[in-house]
Scaffold this motif. Structure first.
Motif, PDB file in Angstrom:
ATOM      1  N   LYS A  94     -10.056  80.746  25.977  1.00 57.38           N
ATOM      2  CA  LYS A  94     -10.112  80.385  24.486  1.00 57.38           C
ATOM      3  C   LYS A  94     -11.193  79.448  24.286  1.00 57.38           C
ATOM      4  O   LYS A  94     -11.074  78.502  24.890  1.00 57.38           O
ATOM      5  N   GLY A  95     -12.059  79.635  23.602  1.00 57.44           N
ATOM      6  CA  GLY A  95     -13.149  78.820  23.137  1.00 57.44           C
ATOM      7  C   GLY A  95     -13.825  79.141  21.728  1.00 57.44           C
ATOM      8  O   GLY A  95     -13.219  79.877  21.167  1.00 57.44           O
ATOM      9  N   LEU A  96     -14.660  78.069  21.326  1.00 54.14           N
ATOM     10  CA  LEU A  96     -15.549  78.368  20.231  1.00 54.14           C
ATOM     11  C   LEU A  96     -16.919  78.555  20.596  1.00 54.14           C
ATOM     12  O   LEU A  96     -17.479  77.885  21.310  1.00 54.14           O
ATOM     13  N   THR A  97     -17.431  79.364  19.736  1.00 56.44           N
ATOM     14  CA  THR A  97     -19.003  79.600  19.770  1.00 56.44           C
ATOM     15  C   THR A  97     -19.450  79.713  18.114  1.00 56.44           C
ATOM     16  O   THR A  97     -18.658  79.633  17.526  1.00 56.44           O
ATOM     17  N   VAL A  98     -20.627  79.743  18.320  1.00 59.83           N
ATOM     18  CA  VAL A  98     -21.577  80.374  16.890  1.00 59.83           C
ATOM     19  C   VAL A  98     -21.996  81.662  17.001  1.00 59.83           C
ATOM     20  O   VAL A  98     -22.605  82.056  17.833  1.00 59.83           O
ATOM     21  N   ALA A  99     -21.531  82.440  15.937  1.00 59.83           N
ATOM     22  CA  ALA A  99     -21.927  83.906  15.921  1.00 59.83           C
ATOM     23  C   ALA A  99     -23.134  83.842  14.922  1.00 59.83           C
ATOM     24  O   ALA A  99     -23.102  83.269  13.855  1.00 59.83           O
ATOM     25  N   LYS A 160     -21.336  97.470  14.073  1.00 61.07           N
ATOM     26  CA  LYS A 160     -22.118  96.346  13.775  1.00 61.07           C
ATOM     27  C   LYS A 160     -21.975  95.398  15.065  1.00 61.07           C
ATOM     28  O   LYS A 160     -21.539  95.601  16.078  1.00 61.07           O
ATOM     29  N   VAL A 161     -23.556  94.720  14.914  1.00 59.30           N
ATOM     30  CA  VAL A 161     -23.659  93.678  15.869  1.00 59.30           C
ATOM     31  C   VAL A 161     -23.965  92.304  15.481  1.00 59.30           C
ATOM     32  O   VAL A 161     -24.093  92.091  14.405  1.00 59.30           O
ATOM     33  N   LEU A 162     -23.573  91.333  16.560  1.00 58.90           N
ATOM     34  CA  LEU A 162     -23.622  90.005  16.413  1.00 58.90           C
ATOM     35  C   LEU A 162     -24.405  89.648  17.382  1.00 58.90           C
ATOM     36  O   LEU A 162     -24.735  90.036  18.444  1.00 58.90           O
ATOM     37  N   GLU A 163     -25.010  88.173  17.316  1.00 60.52           N
ATOM     38  CA  GLU A 163     -25.307  87.434  18.592  1.00 60.52           C
ATOM     39  C   GLU A 163     -24.587  86.241  18.905  1.00 60.52           C
ATOM     40  O   GLU A 163     -24.307  85.310  17.678  1.00 60.52           O
ATOM     41  N   MET A 164     -24.172  86.063  20.123  1.00 60.91           N
ATOM     42  CA  MET A 164     -23.529  84.860  20.457  1.00 60.91           C
ATOM     43  C   MET A 164     -24.325  84.513  21.709  1.00 60.91           C
ATOM     44  O   MET A 164     -24.344  85.081  22.783  1.00 60.91           O
ATOM     45  N   ALA A 165     -24.750  83.263  21.598  1.00 67.76           N
ATOM     46  CA  ALA A 165     -25.287  82.674  23.139  1.00 67.76           C
ATOM     47  C   ALA A 165     -26.437  83.514  23.347  1.00 67.76           C
ATOM     48  O   ALA A 165     -26.642  83.848  24.638  1.00 67.76           O
ATOM     49  N   PHE A 197     -20.260  84.519  26.087  1.00 71.34           N
ATOM     50  CA  PHE A 197     -20.540  84.635  24.888  1.00 71.34           C
ATOM     51  C   PHE A 197     -20.320  82.978  24.345  1.00 71.34           C
ATOM     52  O   PHE A 197     -20.893  82.368  23.531  1.00 71.34           O
ATOM     53  N   ALA A 198     -19.319  82.229  25.107  1.00 75.39           N
ATOM     54  CA  ALA A 198     -19.184  80.953  24.608  1.00 75.39           C
ATOM     55  C   ALA A 198     -19.628  80.015  25.868  1.00 75.39           C
ATOM     56  O   ALA A 198     -19.408  80.546  26.874  1.00 75.39           O
ATOM     57  N   PRO A 199     -20.038  78.948  25.428  1.00 73.83           N
ATOM     58  CA  PRO A 199     -20.366  77.887  26.613  1.00 73.83           C
ATOM     59  C   PRO A 199     -19.143  77.588  27.544  1.00 73.83           C
ATOM     60  O   PRO A 199     -18.346  77.111  26.914  1.00 73.83           O
ATOM     61  N   PRO A 200     -19.242  78.040  28.627  1.00 70.64           N
ATOM     62  CA  PRO A 200     -18.008  77.914  29.427  1.00 70.64           C
ATOM     63  C   PRO A 200     -18.280  76.372  30.026  1.00 70.64           C
ATOM     64  O   PRO A 200     -18.980  75.740  30.467  1.00 70.64           O
ATOM     65  N   PRO A 201     -16.894  75.802  30.165  1.00 70.04           N
ATOM     66  CA  PRO A 201     -16.740  74.464  30.715  1.00 70.04           C
ATOM     67  C   PRO A 201     -16.881  74.768  32.159  1.00 70.04           C
ATOM     68  O   PRO A 201     -16.806  75.600  32.689  1.00 70.04           O
ATOM     69  N   ARG A 202     -16.766  73.558  32.882  1.00 75.48           N
ATOM     70  CA  ARG A 202     -16.870  73.590  34.134  1.00 75.48           C
ATOM     71  C   ARG A 202     -15.824  74.368  34.786  1.00 75.48           C
ATOM     72  O   ARG A 202     -16.128  75.208  35.622  1.00 75.48           O
ATOM     73  N   LYS A 203     -14.809  74.397  34.413  1.00 68.83           N
ATOM     74  CA  LYS A 203     -13.400  75.214  34.782  1.00 68.83           C
ATOM     75  C   LYS A 203     -13.375  76.024  33.705  1.00 68.83           C
ATOM     76  O   LYS A 203     -12.792  75.492  32.591  1.00 68.83           O
TER      77      LYS A 203
END
Ligand SMILES: Nc1ncnc2c1ncn2[C@@H]1O[C@H](COP(=O)(O)OP(=O)(O)O)[C@@H](O)[C@H]1O
Ligand SMILES: [Mg+2]
Lengths: 379, 239
Positions: A94-99, A160-165, A197-203
């Motif tokens: 579960k994470g947050l990112t910008v699309a 439809k397409v999106l861009e993440m990271a 897609f989302a910046p993964p934390p260290r773990k």
């Protein structure tokens, strides 16, 4: 005599309307605010509620609500899988990112990563496409309302397409997701894709979803997981409560809604009490005449209670009806208010509050009627 | 046939006043006979209303004995007094005291409803009584649509509908002009006076003395004179 009592009430149109409206107003305010409060609290746990295939959520014991993720080491998954009675255990991200939409529009989104192999944890209600399509590279499933935020005015559709990271994501399906507390779109994808897609934390491992073996006692299994791994294992209901409890105790939301609900109660009680008192006072002569003609105090009490009860019942029906219509209409026409509803138990509690209001409101009036000296009729 | 319906012996009434009490009725002896209309007259404040309230079981006497049809009315509990009133007494109040949201017929039906009859059945019987009083055309009207005289006739119907053996009226003509007052008394006399029933009418209007069988005149809480026959009544009227 009850019918006569009700005729006395309805015959005084102005006060009758005032009383009914007073109750209806209080009921509507209380029911509507309480329901929105309940709805908001449920929203805080929307993503827990939407996972339907797991018996248990396993997490770091320091997690106090679903948004505050304490990532687990990869090894945790293996330790949980090693506990006797575990049918399967899968990672959940579960994470947050910008699309970024093709037109450049930016939108913060939730990314939920479900198990690559089993797709456990994927959305239960697909509107378009199939969960299986998530297996394709770069595939995502979007929640319908969230899609409307990204592509306003367009009915979301696969393709439809999106861009993440800086990576391309292709919509392969549209799902109905429970509205989250922060109204970000919810994107489902495979665990391995989510980490890209989302910046993964260290773990990266947020939660572990566990299904018990058939016939296994869930609570016993949870206890076993906790003792053997040192992690926290919760049924989804308990995790929902843990999350809601956080918002209840750590935010001003309950106080805020509580004040409005209390205001509805107090204003309702004051208006209704005042008007009912005036109604009874103005009818004191009539009550006196009835008393002179031999109406007992018991009957008089029933008459006043019938009048109060009629006001309560009609006002309640009106108010609760208005509240229900409010949710019905707004749920359909306003995506921000989707998913809010009038729980039956809120309606029941408000009914209790109305009984209280009407009792408080009529106590003074009842005293007046009962202590009335029938000799007033000759005055 | 001319037995007593109401007997009062040595009735006194004290009201609390300041630290003590004030006596407004002193040693009242009075009998109201079956089949008669007795007028209770006297200046304002002499105790007429207090006396009929005691006879009708609305107030309790401080001293003395009151019997209505053999029943001791002085020592009733509140609920027994309520039962006595609903079973034995018909009331006509000076202010009519009609319920504004009920029709004339429903208002007249109240004593039957108080005794446990259903409103619709009671209203049917009340309508018949109203018809007997020439009010048939007004039975479905609300009190505010009626004149004072018509309202008083609804009040009369209400006092009669349950056929009580004892009827008390407090100043039935006080709120009416002379002609309507006279008409109301005529109707009351014609419809209320029956063998076996006692009717007590409080008034201070000498123009209606002629409707009485007997007149008891009060002053300062005492009955000072009782006119027992037509000649005596005429003499009292002329004073
Ligand atoms: N509830 C009461 N408390 C104190 N005094 C009263 C009460 N009712 C009547 N009185 C007094 O008793 C007297 C007789 O009153 P009332 O019976 O109403 O007279 P009437 O009907 O002849 O005008 C009056 O002086 C009145 O002020
Ligand atoms: Mg008087």
């Amino acid at each position: 005599m009850i019918r006569i009592a009700l005729r006395m009430l309805t015959g005084d149109t102005a006060k009758y309307v005032g009383l009914v409206c007073g109750v209806a107003f209080a009921v509507m305010l209380m029911a509507q605010q309480a329901s929105i409060f309940v709805g908001l609290m449920l929203r805080t746990a929307a993503q827990v509620i939407d996972v339907v295939d797991a018996d248990l959520w396993v997490m770091d014991p320091r997690v106090i609500y679903v948004e505050e993720i304490e990532p687990l080491p990869e090894s945790a998954l293996w330790r949980v899988r090693g506990v006797a009675g575990v049918g399967w255990a899968t990672p959940f991200f579960k994470g947050l990112t910008v699309a970024r939409a093709p037109d450049g529009r930016l939108q913060q989104v939730f990314v939920l990563g479900v198990d690559d192999a089993s797709l456990a944890g994927s959305p239960p209600r697909m509107l378009q496409g199939s969960v299986e399509d998530l297996r394709r590279p770069g595939a995502i499933v979007l929640d319908r309302v969230g899609a409307l935020f990204i592509w306003p005015g367009e009915e979301p559709a696969p393709g439809k397409v999106l861009e993440m990271a800086d990576r391309r994501a292709t919509v392969v399906g549209v799902a109905e997701a429970s509205a989250p507390f922060t109204t970000f779109p919810v994107i489902y994808t495979r665990y391995s894709e989510a980490l890209r897609f989302a910046p993964p934390p260290r773990k990266p491992l947020s939660y572990i979803l566990v299904r018990a073996q058939v016939g296994e006692d869930i609570d016993a299994l949870a206890a076993r997981i906790e003792s053997e791994t040192g992690l926290l294992a919760l049924r989804w209901q308990d995790f929902v409560w843990r999350t809601i409890r956080y918002y209840l105790t750590r935010t001003g939301i309950p106080v805020n809604f509580g004040i409005t609900v209390a205001l509805g109660f107090i204003v309702g009680a004051a208006v209704v009490g005042q008007t009912f008192m005036i109604f009874v006072l103005e009818n004191l002569r009539q009550f006196g005449a009835l008393k002179a003609m031999g109406v007992s105090n018991g009957t008089l009490l029933r008459m006043v209670l019938a009048q109060a009860g009629a006001v309560a019942a009609i006002g309640y029906g009106l108010g609760i009806g208005l509240a229900a219509v409010f949710f019905e209409v707004t749920g359909r026409t306003n995506v921000d208010l989707r998913g809010f509803f009038l729980p039956w138990w809120v309606a029941a509690i408000v009914a209790g509050a109305v009984v209280l209001i009407i009792l408080v409101a009529s106590i003074a009036s009842i005293r007046k009627a009962l202590t009335l000296d029938p000799a007033v009729v000759f005055k | 046939m001319n037995g007593a319906v109401v007997t009062a012996r040595g009735v006194a009434k004290d009201f609390p006043s300041g630290d003590g009490t004030i006596r407004v009725l002193h040693g009242i002896d009075l009998t109201v006979r079956a089949g008669e209309m007795l007028l209770l007259v006297g200046p304002s404040g002499c105790g007429k209303t207090t006396l009929i309230s005691i006879l009708a079981g609305i107030l309790s006497a401080s001293e003395g004995a009151i019997e209505v049809l053999g029943q001791d009315v002085r020592h009733l509990t509140p609920s027994a007094a309520a039962r006595f009133r609903r079973e034995t007494v018909g009331f006509i109040f000076q202010q009519y005291n009609l319920l504004p949201s009920l029709t004339a017929a429903e208002n007249a039906a109240i004593p039957l409803v108080v005794r446990g009859e259903r409103l619709d059945r009671a209203t049917r019987r009340a309508r018949a009584v109203l018809e007997g009083l020439g009010m048939g055309a007004h039975a479905e009207k609300l009190p505010r649509q009626l004149s004072g005289g018509q309202m008083q006739r609804v009040a009369i119907a209400r006092a009669l509908v349950h056929d009580p053996p004892f009827i008390v009226c407090d100043e039935p003509t006080a709120a009416l002009d002379a002609a309507s007052g006279h008409e109301a008394m005529r109707q009351l006399r014609a419809s209320a006076v029956r063998p076996g029933r006692a009717v007590v009418v409080v008034t201070h209007d000498p123009r209606v003395y002629g409707f009485a069988d007997r007149i008891a005149r009060m002053e300062d809480g005492r009955i000072v004179e009782i006119a027992e026959d037509a000649a005596a009544i005429r003499r009292m009227t002329e004073h």
